[in-house]
Design a protein around this motif. Structure first.
Motif, PDB file in Angstrom:
ATOM      1  N   THR A  49       0.834  -1.191   0.000  1.00 54.65           N
ATOM      2  CA  THR A  49       0.000   0.000   0.000  1.00 54.65           C
ATOM      3  C   THR A  49       0.877   1.252   0.000  1.00 54.65           C
ATOM      4  N   GLU A  51       1.200   5.824   0.872  1.00 54.82           N
ATOM      5  CA  GLU A  51       0.658   7.061   1.441  1.00 54.82           C
ATOM      6  C   GLU A  51       1.193   8.253   0.669  1.00 54.82           C
ATOM      7  N   GLY A  54      -4.226   4.628  -0.249  1.00 51.94           N
ATOM      8  CA  GLY A  54      -4.508   3.315   0.330  1.00 51.94           C
ATOM      9  C   GLY A  54      -5.983   3.062   0.612  1.00 51.94           C
ATOM     10  N   THR A  55      -6.790   4.139   0.697  1.00 47.48           N
ATOM     11  CA  THR A  55      -8.248   3.995   0.796  1.00 47.48           C
ATOM     12  C   THR A  55      -8.852   5.026  -0.161  1.00 47.48           C
ATOM     13  N   ALA A  58      -8.574   8.503   1.348  1.00 46.82           N
ATOM     14  CA  ALA A  58      -7.184   8.974   1.404  1.00 46.82           C
ATOM     15  C   ALA A  58      -6.649   9.274   0.003  1.00 46.82           C
ATOM     16  N   ARG A  86      -3.995   9.329   6.803  1.00 43.53           N
ATOM     17  CA  ARG A  86      -3.336   8.199   7.496  1.00 43.53           C
ATOM     18  C   ARG A  86      -4.288   7.491   8.455  1.00 43.53           C
ATOM     19  N   HIS A  89      -6.433   5.235   6.502  1.00 41.77           N
ATOM     20  CA  HIS A  89      -5.602   4.148   5.974  1.00 41.77           C
ATOM     21  C   HIS A  89      -5.295   3.111   7.063  1.00 41.77           C
ATOM     22  N   CYS A 106       4.484  -0.533   3.103  1.00 37.54           N
ATOM     23  CA  CYS A 106       3.830   0.758   2.854  1.00 37.54           C
ATOM     24  C   CYS A 106       4.845   1.772   2.315  1.00 37.54           C
TER      25      CYS A 106
END
Ligand code: T5A
Length: 236
Positions: A49, A51, A54-55, A58, A86, A89, A106
């Motif tokens: 995933t 940052e 990741g969602t 997000a 975050r 996530h 990540c």
């Protein structure tokens, strides 16, 4: 107070949370792909995933921030937005995966907020600490690879990869910013030697991958040792 949904220390202990950090074009995505290929034989479940992202939520924040749409908030405001992404996530992806015993790789995590939003010293350390503590809720990486290289090399790699496309919000920052960023990441590695491995990322992809794999093997050995320790201790 919010707590990441990590179901009990014993089950969390089965998962392994690994993050990759560094300046622009350091080679994180490349090395995550290579490590993931190698880990598939070892991990019962592998989650890769990134940052910000990741969602779904997000990823929407990612678009806003990296397009420069939140720049006017300043570094503290951007740090708050990265932290909001975050939280989602961690709660939806990372913590549940660790609780299932997955290995989570990540691409960037909280150290990026410390380094990027903290690079120029415009956010008080206490504010950064409080934000990180609230966002992570105890969900901290077991191992962090900080890919270290001269900023001009990383920026040239990133430019080469994107071709004619425009530089994003942070790639387009001044050279002095990228120099400060490197120092910040090095400081983080120095302050937390148990968690962080500073990797010379100016070497070839194969050499960087070998250094990462060596650290991974050590981590697995350490994990095995920890798992065996209570049994050894209970021996007559
Ligand atoms: N950000 C993020 C914050 O400011 N605060 C935060 O809290 C967080 C989470 C994310 C941006 O957001 C900022 C940081 C970032 O600016 P992004 O699009 O996800 O942006 O991009 P980055 O994370 O910066 O990653 P990059 O895509 O720039 O680079 P990578 O993933 O580090 O590098 P990679 O693997 O794509 O490699 C770049 C090029 O170099 C080559 C590759 O083939 C590729 O072409 N390469 C090498 N070449 C020679 N030798 C090697 N060893 C090489 N390794 C890779």
């Amino acid at each position: 107070m919010r707590q990441a949904n990590l179901k009990g220390k014993a089950s969390v202990g089965k998962g392994l949370f690994i993050t990759f950090e560094g300046g622009e074009g350091a080679g994180k995505s490349t090395q995550i792909r290579r490590l993931a290929d190698r880990l598939r034989d070892y991990a019962r479940e592998l989650v890769v995933t990134r940052e910000p992202g990741g969602t779904e939520l997000a990823e929407r924040l990612r678009e806003i921030i990296l397009s420069g749409g939140a720049k006017k908030f300043g570094p503290l405001g951007e740090a708050v937005l990265f932290s909001a992404a975050r939280i989602d996530h961690i709660d939806k992806v990372i913590a549940p995966a660790l609780s299932r015993g997955a290995v989570v790789l990540c691409d960037r995590f909280a150290d990026s907020t410390r380094a990027y939003q903290g690079a120029r010293g415009e956010v008080a350390e206490a504010a950064m600490d409080a934000l990180e503590q609230a966002a992570l809720a105890g969900c901290r990486p077991d191992l962090t690879f900080i890919l270290d290289l001269a900023p001009d090399i990383g920026l040239a790699r990133a430019k080469n990869r994107r071709g004619e496309g425009a530089a994003d919000r942070f790639e387009g920052e001044a050279d002095s910013f990228h120099g400060l960023l490197r120092e910040k990441f090095r400081d983080i590695a120095g302050a937390e030697p148990n968690r962080c491995r500073l990797i010379d990322a100016e070497r070839s992809q194969d050499e960087v991958a070998a250094a990462i794999w060596q650290a991974m093997a050590e981590k697995f050995r350490q994990r095995e040792h920890e798992a065996e320790a209570p049994a050894e201790a209970s021996q007559p």
